[in-house]
Design a protein around this motif. Structure first.
Motif, PDB file in Angstrom:
ATOM      1  N   TRP A 295       0.808  -1.211   0.000  1.00 52.12           N
ATOM      2  CA  TRP A 295       0.000   0.000   0.000  1.00 52.12           C
ATOM      3  C   TRP A 295       0.845   1.266   0.000  1.00 52.12           C
ATOM      4  O   TRP A 295       0.311   2.368   0.150  1.00 52.12           O
ATOM      5  N   ALA A 296       2.148   1.122  -0.174  1.00 48.19           N
ATOM      6  CA  ALA A 296       3.027   2.293  -0.158  1.00 48.19           C
ATOM      7  C   ALA A 296       2.684   3.244  -1.303  1.00 48.19           C
ATOM      8  O   ALA A 296       2.477   2.819  -2.443  1.00 48.19           O
ATOM      9  N   ALA A 297       2.615   4.525  -0.980  1.00 48.11           N
ATOM     10  CA  ALA A 297       2.294   5.523  -2.006  1.00 48.11           C
ATOM     11  C   ALA A 297       3.456   5.722  -2.975  1.00 48.11           C
ATOM     12  O   ALA A 297       3.254   6.074  -4.136  1.00 48.11           O
ATOM     13  N   ASP A 298       4.665   5.484  -2.515  1.00 43.14           N
ATOM     14  CA  ASP A 298       5.863   5.712  -3.314  1.00 43.14           C
ATOM     15  C   ASP A 298       6.229   4.434  -4.068  1.00 43.14           C
ATOM     16  O   ASP A 298       6.704   3.469  -3.477  1.00 43.14           O
ATOM     17  N   GLU A 299       6.020   4.430  -5.373  1.00 40.60           N
ATOM     18  CA  GLU A 299       6.304   3.240  -6.183  1.00 40.60           C
ATOM     19  C   GLU A 299       7.786   2.882  -6.138  1.00 40.60           C
ATOM     20  O   GLU A 299       8.150   1.701  -6.125  1.00 40.60           O
ATOM     21  N   ALA A 300       8.653   3.881  -6.107  1.00 37.00           N
ATOM     22  CA  ALA A 300      10.087   3.604  -6.083  1.00 37.00           C
ATOM     23  C   ALA A 300      10.487   2.860  -4.816  1.00 37.00           C
ATOM     24  O   ALA A 300      11.293   1.922  -4.848  1.00 37.00           O
ATOM     25  N   THR A 301       9.895   3.259  -3.691  1.00 40.24           N
ATOM     26  CA  THR A 301      10.182   2.587  -2.420  1.00 40.24           C
ATOM     27  C   THR A 301       9.666   1.157  -2.442  1.00 40.24           C
ATOM     28  O   THR A 301      10.363   0.213  -2.018  1.00 40.24           O
ATOM     29  N   ARG A 302       8.435   0.987  -2.937  1.00 38.45           N
ATOM     30  CA  ARG A 302       7.867  -0.357  -3.038  1.00 38.45           C
ATOM     31  C   ARG A 302       8.757  -1.259  -3.894  1.00 38.45           C
ATOM     32  O   ARG A 302       9.082  -2.388  -3.505  1.00 38.45           O
ATOM     33  N   ALA A 303       9.168  -0.776  -5.036  1.00 35.62           N
ATOM     34  CA  ALA A 303       9.995  -1.577  -5.950  1.00 35.62           C
ATOM     35  C   ALA A 303      11.343  -1.904  -5.318  1.00 35.62           C
ATOM     36  O   ALA A 303      11.872  -3.021  -5.487  1.00 35.62           O
ATOM     37  N   GLU A 304      11.899  -0.949  -4.571  1.00 35.69           N
ATOM     38  CA  GLU A 304      13.181  -1.183  -3.906  1.00 35.69           C
ATOM     39  C   GLU A 304      13.099  -2.356  -2.946  1.00 35.69           C
ATOM     40  O   GLU A 304      13.931  -3.267  -2.973  1.00 35.69           O
ATOM     41  N   TRP A 305      12.063  -2.324  -2.087  1.00 35.80           N
ATOM     42  CA  TRP A 305      11.947  -3.384  -1.085  1.00 35.80           C
ATOM     43  C   TRP A 305      11.559  -4.714  -1.714  1.00 35.80           C
ATOM     44  O   TRP A 305      12.097  -5.769  -1.331  1.00 35.80           O
ATOM     45  N   PHE A 306      10.663  -4.696  -2.659  1.00 34.61           N
ATOM     46  CA  PHE A 306      10.263  -5.950  -3.277  1.00 34.61           C
ATOM     47  C   PHE A 306      11.433  -6.593  -4.016  1.00 34.61           C
ATOM     48  O   PHE A 306      11.568  -7.820  -4.038  1.00 34.61           O
ATOM     49  N   THR A 307      12.286  -5.799  -4.615  1.00 33.94           N
ATOM     50  CA  THR A 307      13.484  -6.350  -5.262  1.00 33.94           C
ATOM     51  C   THR A 307      14.380  -7.032  -4.228  1.00 33.94           C
ATOM     52  O   THR A 307      14.909  -8.127  -4.476  1.00 33.94           O
ATOM     53  N   ARG A 308      14.544  -6.405  -3.081  1.00 35.12           N
ATOM     54  CA  ARG A 308      15.349  -7.001  -2.012  1.00 35.12           C
ATOM     55  C   ARG A 308      14.738  -8.323  -1.540  1.00 35.12           C
ATOM     56  O   ARG A 308      15.450  -9.319  -1.334  1.00 35.12           O
ATOM     57  N   PHE A 309      13.413  -8.331  -1.371  1.00 34.13           N
ATOM     58  CA  PHE A 309      12.763  -9.509  -0.807  1.00 34.13           C
ATOM     59  C   PHE A 309      12.743 -10.668  -1.794  1.00 34.13           C
ATOM     60  O   PHE A 309      12.882 -11.834  -1.402  1.00 34.13           O
ATOM     61  N   VAL A 310      12.561 -10.374  -3.065  1.00 38.72           N
ATOM     62  CA  VAL A 310      12.622 -11.430  -4.077  1.00 38.72           C
ATOM     63  C   VAL A 310      14.022 -12.047  -4.097  1.00 38.72           C
ATOM     64  O   VAL A 310      14.179 -13.252  -4.340  1.00 38.72           O
ATOM     65  N   ALA A 311      15.033 -11.236  -3.784  1.00 37.56           N
ATOM     66  CA  ALA A 311      16.410 -11.736  -3.735  1.00 37.56           C
ATOM     67  C   ALA A 311      16.712 -12.499  -2.449  1.00 37.56           C
ATOM     68  O   ALA A 311      17.805 -13.073  -2.311  1.00 37.56           O
ATOM     69  N   GLY A 312      15.762 -12.495  -1.486  1.00 39.67           N
ATOM     70  CA  GLY A 312      15.939 -13.304  -0.282  1.00 39.67           C
ATOM     71  C   GLY A 312      16.159 -12.529   1.001  1.00 39.67           C
ATOM     72  O   GLY A 312      16.323 -13.135   2.064  1.00 39.67           O
ATOM     73  N   GLU A 313      16.161 -11.208   0.955  1.00 38.50           N
ATOM     74  CA  GLU A 313      16.316 -10.444   2.179  1.00 38.50           C
ATOM     75  C   GLU A 313      14.987 -10.406   2.950  1.00 38.50           C
ATOM     76  O   GLU A 313      13.913 -10.552   2.358  1.00 38.50           O
ATOM     77  N   THR A 314      15.085 -10.204   4.263  1.00 37.77           N
ATOM     78  CA  THR A 314      13.877 -10.119   5.098  1.00 37.77           C
ATOM     79  C   THR A 314      14.033  -9.020   6.132  1.00 37.77           C
ATOM     80  O   THR A 314      15.131  -8.515   6.381  1.00 37.77           O
ATOM     81  N   VAL A 315      12.897  -8.680   6.752  1.00 42.51           N
ATOM     82  CA  VAL A 315      12.831  -7.646   7.778  1.00 42.51           C
ATOM     83  C   VAL A 315      12.366  -8.273   9.081  1.00 42.51           C
ATOM     84  O   VAL A 315      11.382  -9.015   9.102  1.00 42.51           O
ATOM     85  N   GLY A 316      13.067  -7.968  10.163  1.00 43.43           N
ATOM     86  CA  GLY A 316      12.652  -8.426  11.480  1.00 43.43           C
ATOM     87  C   GLY A 316      11.886  -7.342  12.217  1.00 43.43           C
ATOM     88  O   GLY A 316      11.824  -6.190  11.775  1.00 43.43           O
ATOM     89  N   ASN A 317      11.321  -7.713  13.345  1.00 40.98           N
ATOM     90  CA  ASN A 317      10.478  -6.808  14.121  1.00 40.98           C
ATOM     91  C   ASN A 317      11.225  -6.320  15.348  1.00 40.98           C
ATOM     92  O   ASN A 317      11.835  -7.111  16.069  1.00 40.98           O
TER      93      ASN A 317
END
Length: 407
Positions: free
Chosen positions: A101-123
């Protein structure tokens, strides 16, 4: 971004085919890892490399494009194999949802590229100590064109295994924000010091940020987050409980089937044909069935909120978000009692030999009881009752901390 029903079935089938062999490996070693308190580092790496962290990411970004209900079905299967694993991904799951739901497409694409490559985010949201309800002692200060993060967090589930931590903090002017910080920075230390009696392998411990650098684009106002986040966090825990129930039912059946000793006052020459013992296993199996049905129902309620998130603020959206929150609370009220009980009564069918530490069957109760202790269920019962009687809208965001009233 919407897939057809046939494409979704194909994608879900492909995901199951990809991950079930991994789940089988995790299942075979889960009891030993729990006994030895061996963190599932290899299992998490295998899941990340296979794309588990990208299952909700739309296909055109390189993800699997699973619906929330489809993804939840895989979470339950993973929890049945090892209940620690889906909880490790809990913070990542919520952050992926936020980026949808991010308004910034560039930010969304940045993170999705990282996650498809196998990176993750912890809490890394919760704090212990003197911080009062609604406040944070973790502070974000300006440093030129970036920021510096200083503070200490606990219950940092998943961060130990992740390349990034999502951290709640307060800016110098008092704004409540979430920030993304790299766990590879020398100013970030993550420890496995969780001392709970269950879910011991989730890497839920302390994270310390000693002036860690945060890019300006990685700072977001906390109040801007998607509306169904609390229900989503709870859905992951419900999936864990359902997985524990399935694992308990599986182990109860396997153990009774293999049991050679019988009692003189039993009902059959073989334990596997003793009607009283079969009834116990049947009860555990029924709880597992019910838990799976409850989780699916909750996931579908959240799916309705997902479908309307673009219409945030509309009457229809507000109703869907409230119903999703209530559904998650109702599921918690039921499963927080039934699953730990099922993980206890299974011993009625298996006898004293089942308490052997080598079997590690007690992990099912320990894990279920620990998960059920998140987000106090007594408050959820009240909230559900207030909705049923008075139509009171449930709280979508809540916090925990020291009381503002001392003495």
């Amino acid at each position: 971004m919407t897939l057809t029903d046939s494409a979704r079935r194909s994608t879900l089938d492909e995901a199951r085919a990809r991950f079930r062999p991994l789940f089988d490996v995790f299942r075979a070693d889960a009891a030993r890892r729990d006994r030895d308190r061996e963190l599932p580092t290899d299992a998490v790496r295998a899941l990340k490399e296979a794309g588990f962290g990208a299952l909700r990411i739309p296909v055109h970004y390189g993800g699997a494009g699973l619906s929330l209900t489809e993804f939840t079905s895989l979470l339950v299967e993973l929890a049945e194999a090892d209940s620690n694993l889906p909880q490790i991904f809990r913070g990542h799951i919520a952050f992926v949802e936020e980026q949808l739901w991010a308004a910034d497409e560039a930010t969304r694409a940045e993170w999705f590229t990282r996650f498809v490559a196998g990176e993750t985010v912890g809490n890394a949201w919760s704090e212990t100590g003197a911080a009062t309800v609604g406040s944070s002692e973790t502070v974000l200060r300006r440093d030129g064109d970036a920021w510096r993060l200083t503070g200490r967090k606990y219950y940092t589930t998943g961060t130990l295994f992740s390349e990034w931590a999502e951290v709640t903090a307060t800016t110098e002017d008092g704004a409540q924000v979430t920030v993304l910080v790299s766990t590879a920075l020398p100013e970030v230390t993550v420890s496995d010091d969780w001392d709970g009696f269950g879910q011991r392998l989730t890497g839920t411990g302390t994270a310390v940020f000693d002036g860690a650098r945060v890019e300006a684009r990685h700072v977001t106002a906390f109040g801007d987050r998607f509306t169904y986040q609390t229900a989503l966090f709870q859905l992951v825990l419900l999936s864990v409980l359902a997985g524990v129930a399935h694992a308990a039912a599986r182990d109860a059946a396997d153990e009774l089937r293999a049991r050679s000793r019988v009692y003189s006052h039993g009902l059959a020459e073989q334990a596997r044909h003793d009607g009283q013992l079969l009834a116990v296993v049947g009860e555990v199996s029924s709880v597992a069935f019910t838990a799976g049905a409850v989780v699916e129902r909750v996931a579908r309620a959240l799916e309705r909120a997902v479908d309307l998130e673009r219409e945030r603020g509309s009457d229809e959206h507000r109703r869907a978000a409230a119903e999703a929150e209530i559904a998650a609370a109702q599921g918690q009220v039921v499963l927080s009692e039934s699953v730990p009980r099922a993980a206890t009564v299974l011993f009625n069918a298996l006898g004293a030999s089942a308490t052997s530490g080598a079997k590690d069957l007690d992990r099912h109760w320990r894990n279920a009881r620990t998960v059920a202790s998140h987000n106090p269920v007594v408050y959820k019962s009240r909230i559900v009752g207030d909705w049923a009687v008075n139509g009171t809208v449930p709280p979508f965001i809540w916090e925990v901390g020291a009381s503002r009233v001392q003495g």
